[in-house]
Design a protein around this motif. Structure first.
Motif, mmCIF file in Angstrom:
data_model
loop_
_atom_site.group_PDB
_atom_site.id
_atom_site.type_symbol
_atom_site.label_atom_id
_atom_site.label_comp_id
_atom_site.label_asym_id
_atom_site.label_seq_id
_atom_site.Cartn_x
_atom_site.Cartn_y
_atom_site.Cartn_z
ATOM 1 N N VAL A 17 0.858 -1.184 0.000
ATOM 2 C CA VAL A 17 0.000 0.000 0.000
ATOM 3 C C VAL A 17 0.897 1.238 0.000
ATOM 4 N N VAL A 18 0.590 2.177 -0.880
ATOM 5 C CA VAL A 18 1.435 3.350 -1.076
ATOM 6 C C VAL A 18 0.655 4.614 -0.712
ATOM 7 N N PRO A 19 1.194 5.480 0.147
ATOM 8 C CA PRO A 19 0.533 6.759 0.426
ATOM 9 C C PRO A 19 0.517 7.638 -0.817
ATOM 10 N N GLY A 20 -0.666 8.161 -1.142
ATOM 11 C CA GLY A 20 -0.804 8.941 -2.362
ATOM 12 C C GLY A 20 -1.229 10.372 -2.114
ATOM 13 N N ALA A 21 -1.075 11.192 -3.140
ATOM 14 C CA ALA A 21 -1.484 12.595 -3.087
ATOM 15 C C ALA A 21 -2.998 12.702 -3.099
ATOM 16 N N ARG A 22 -3.498 13.847 -2.691
ATOM 17 C CA ARG A 22 -4.938 14.106 -2.654
ATOM 18 C C ARG A 22 -5.244 15.430 -3.342
ATOM 19 N N PRO A 53 1.822 8.508 -6.151
ATOM 20 C CA PRO A 53 2.429 8.343 -4.829
ATOM 21 C C PRO A 53 3.071 9.632 -4.333
ATOM 22 N N LEU A 54 3.095 9.771 -3.002
ATOM 23 C CA LEU A 54 3.819 10.872 -2.387
ATOM 24 C C LEU A 54 5.294 10.488 -2.306
ATOM 25 N N PRO A 55 6.177 11.286 -2.869
ATOM 26 C CA PRO A 55 7.582 10.881 -2.929
ATOM 27 C C PRO A 55 8.260 10.786 -1.571
ATOM 28 N N PHE A 56 7.716 11.474 -0.563
ATOM 29 C CA PHE A 56 8.390 11.511 0.742
ATOM 30 C C PHE A 56 7.821 10.496 1.728
ATOM 31 N N ALA A 57 6.807 9.721 1.329
ATOM 32 C CA ALA A 57 6.150 8.791 2.255
ATOM 33 C C ALA A 57 6.588 7.358 1.975
ATOM 34 N N ASP A 58 6.669 6.571 3.037
ATOM 35 C CA ASP A 58 7.120 5.187 2.913
ATOM 36 C C ASP A 58 5.969 4.254 2.542
ATOM 37 N N GLU A 59 6.269 3.284 1.710
ATOM 38 C CA GLU A 59 5.315 2.250 1.318
ATOM 39 C C GLU A 59 5.093 1.266 2.465
ATOM 40 N N ILE A 60 3.858 0.808 2.609
ATOM 41 C CA ILE A 60 3.562 -0.273 3.548
ATOM 42 C C ILE A 60 3.772 -1.585 2.799
ATOM 43 N N PRO A 61 4.704 -2.432 3.226
ATOM 44 C CA PRO A 61 5.012 -3.634 2.439
ATOM 45 C C PRO A 61 3.900 -4.668 2.494
ATOM 46 N N ALA A 62 3.775 -5.436 1.435
ATOM 47 C CA ALA A 62 2.820 -6.532 1.399
ATOM 48 C C ALA A 62 3.141 -7.533 2.497
#
Length: 240
Positions: free
Chosen positions: A57-62, A84-93
């Motif tokens: 899951v990837v944090p995205g822009a709004r 995706p937001l370039p400064f936010a970390d992905e939640i791994p599967a």
């Protein structure tokens, strides 16, 4: 017992007594409590996607409203509210649900994005033929994965990874390569916005067919669905 994103949430609410709506007669200032509960619900959903569905899951822009500025801050953004937001970390599967929810709590307001090309690819068609195809496929008893519908009027069918690379060859083998089809496939490098997030200020993305235990780990091969999807897309364009 069959668990879906919705039923898992309902079960959790029954255990904890949490509610997603404001109580009748709520006093001024209750909106902050509703907002906190809504954010908690999104965090819990992210935990389910990562932990139970096995999706990154990837944090995205709004975007607050259609046509408004993207939260990434780039005035020339080419995908407002859909990247995706370039400064936010992905939640791994596979992250534990509680840990994934806790990590998501650090990015309040981010859109929920799922990367294609890993656990699944996505075949996208217009919403009306997509709904028709879903009914046909269910009646035929074919294996199906999750299906989303976007506020932009698109239906997105989750299929096995590799579909994006195979699509031209599959359409050629089925005789649809020369047809005018409003159909595309999303694969590596692409992202889809997932419920309950808003897409580009247009409104929320919704599930037409929620993730189910038997369809999430191994989504169907694209070839099993493509003939029906191509047919309804072609028929829809022919009568448009």
């Amino acid at each position: 017992m069959v668990f879906t994103i919705g039923s898992m949430r309902e079960s959790r609410q029954q255990r904890t007594g949490a509610r997603e709506v404001s109580r009748p007669g709520a006093q001024p200032g209750a909106r902050g409590g509703v907002r906190r509960r809504t954010h908690a619900g999104v965090c819990a959903t992210v935990g389910e996607y990562a932990g139970h569905c096995g999706w990154a899951v990837v944090p995205g822009a709004r975007v607050a409203r259609a046509g408004g500025p993207c939260s990434c801050g780039d005035a020339g953004c080419t995908e407002p509210g859909a990247h995706p937001l370039p400064f936010a970390d992905e939640i791994p599967a596979g992250a534990p649900p509680a840990g994934a929810a806790e990590a998501w709590a650090r990015v309040p307001g981010a859109a929920v994005l799922l990367p294609a090309g890993r656990s699944f690819d996505v075949i996208e068609v217009a919403e009306a033929p997509g709904r028709q195809a879903l009914v046909r496929l269910e009646r035929m008893g074919l294996p199906l994965g999750p299906v989303m519908v976007t506020p932009a009027g698109r239906a997105q069918f989750f299929v096995a990874p590799g579909a994006a690379a195979e699509l031209p060859h599959l359409l050629y083998r089925m005789g649809w390569d020369d047809a005018e089809l409003d159909l595309r496939c999303l694969g590596p490098g692409d992202h889809v916005t997932a419920p309950p997030s808003d897409l580009g200020g247009l409104g929320p993305v919704r599930w037409l067919r929620e993730p189910l235990p038997d369809s999430v780990p191994q989504p169907p091969e694209a070839r099993l669905l493509l003939g029906t999807l191509a047919y309804v897309c072609h028929r829809g364009r022919a009568y448009a």
